[in-house]
Enzyme design. Structure first.
Site, PDB file in Angstrom:
ATOM      1  CE  LYS A   1      35.876  46.167  37.110  1.00  0.00           C
ATOM      2  NZ  LYS A   1      35.627  46.919  38.318  1.00  0.00           N
TER       3      LYS A   1
ATOM      4  CG  ASP B   1      36.668  45.364  41.581  1.00  0.00           C
ATOM      5  OD1 ASP B   1      37.734  45.987  41.769  1.00  0.00           O
ATOM      6  OD2 ASP B   1      36.038  45.379  40.506  1.00  0.00           O
TER       7      ASP B   1
END
Ligand code: NAP
Length: 284
Positions: free
Chosen positions: A75, A111
């Site tokens: 990420k 997220d």
């Protein structure tokens, strides 16, 4: 006009063996009347496989792929390979949602939005107001979680096994506002009035079913609620320990579905069929 595109979507990261995303997105595509597939692209730890990642990003840029999710451990690694970061990804310093816009590779962070929505559902259900949150871990997911908690008005302490990683995260998010402690029993028990514990580490994730980020032999903070981002298994050892202590708990499936729904909407431009996606993830 009918949407005749065959959506080529997928997930990049490692390990991916237990991912629920293909099931969630396949059901969503079908329910929305779209054709397409969601594939897993397991990429072992960098740098040895950076070429594989670059090949996938090139396919996204050429329009051969229409959207990618990014997971552990990429990420943050993927950021320098992108052309543009949406504000959430830039602020958080991590991305889990990639797509191509006007020939440019764009990264966003679903997220954070997914966690915000599911956290609010949880805290509303248990009538928990803002207070002191203890975040376990300082990786990509911790950045999203910490940013959301700060935005929602929580006081945040981050407990990490690598203080340097936590310090860099805190400095990039909101310097001087985030307390950092080692992820060790004596440091955690010394904290006052923690009323939310959020696990952002992979400890307890399959196949490490006996794993827990919480130090052995240490009681969870009395009166706290426990949110575990791990969603496979749905019921982790940390959550079991918390329930045995009479604490309210929440696993990571709700957040997973929300970030998937936001990703789906970004890639297809269609409203996400959330009930179907929740069902595919094993939620009621
Ligand atoms: P990441 O960037 O690799 O970060 C993991 C963090 O956890 C790092 O700070 C790491 O420290 C720490 N850590 C790893 N193992 C640990 C252990 N046994 N004890 C204590 N700390 C440990 O990973 P991520 O992308 O943030 O993902 C973390 C977890 O969150 C994964 O299980 C992922 O599936 C889950 N997640 C769930 C959702 C959802 O929608 N529910 C969304 C995002 C992530 P070191 O650097 O020292 O290893």
């Amino acid at each position: 006009m009918e949407n005749e595109r065959f959506y080529r979507l997928g997930l990049v990261g490692h390990p991916l063996g237990h991912s629920l995303s293909p099931a969630i997105h396949s059901r969503a595509l079908a329910a929305a009347g779209l054709s397409g597939e969601y594939r897993l692209y397991p990429i072992p730890p960098l740098p040895s496989s950076s070429q594989v990642l670059q090949v996938l990003l090139d396919r996204l840029r050429r329009g051969e792929l229409h959207g990618l999710n990014v997971t552990i451990p990429l990420k943050q690694v993927v950021l320098p390979l992108l052309d543009w970061l949406e504000p959430a990804a830039r602020r958080i310093g991590a991305t889990n949602l990639l797509y191509c816009r006007d020939g440019r590779l764009v990264g966003d962070n679903a997220d954070a939005a997914g966690f915000r929505l599911d956290l609010l559902r949880f805290t509303t259900a248990i009538s928990l107001g803002c207070g002191h949150a203890l975040v376990l871990g300082a990786g990509g997911a911790a950045r999203a979680v910490t940013a959301v908690l700060l935005d929602e008005g929580w006081q945040v302490t981050v407990a990490a096994r690598r203080a340097e990683q936590a310090r860099i995260m805190a400095e990039s998010l909101l310097p001087n506002e985030i307390e950092i402690v080692p992820l060790a029993g004596d440091c955690i028990t010394a904290l006052h009035r923690v009323n939310l514990v959020v696990n952002t580490t992979p400890a307890g994730m399959a196949p490490d079913l006996e794993g827990s980020p919480w130090p052995e032999g240490v009681a969870l903070p009395a009166g706290s609620a426990v949110y575990d981002l791990v969603y496979n298994p749905a019921d982790t050892r940390l959550l079991q320990t918390a329930r045995a202590a009479g604490l309210p708990t929440r696993g990571g499936l709700g957040m997973l579905v929300e970030q998937a729904a936001l990703s789906f909407e970004r890639w297809t431009g269609c409203p996400a069929p959330r009930p179907v996606m929740r069902q595919a993830a094993g939620l009621a």
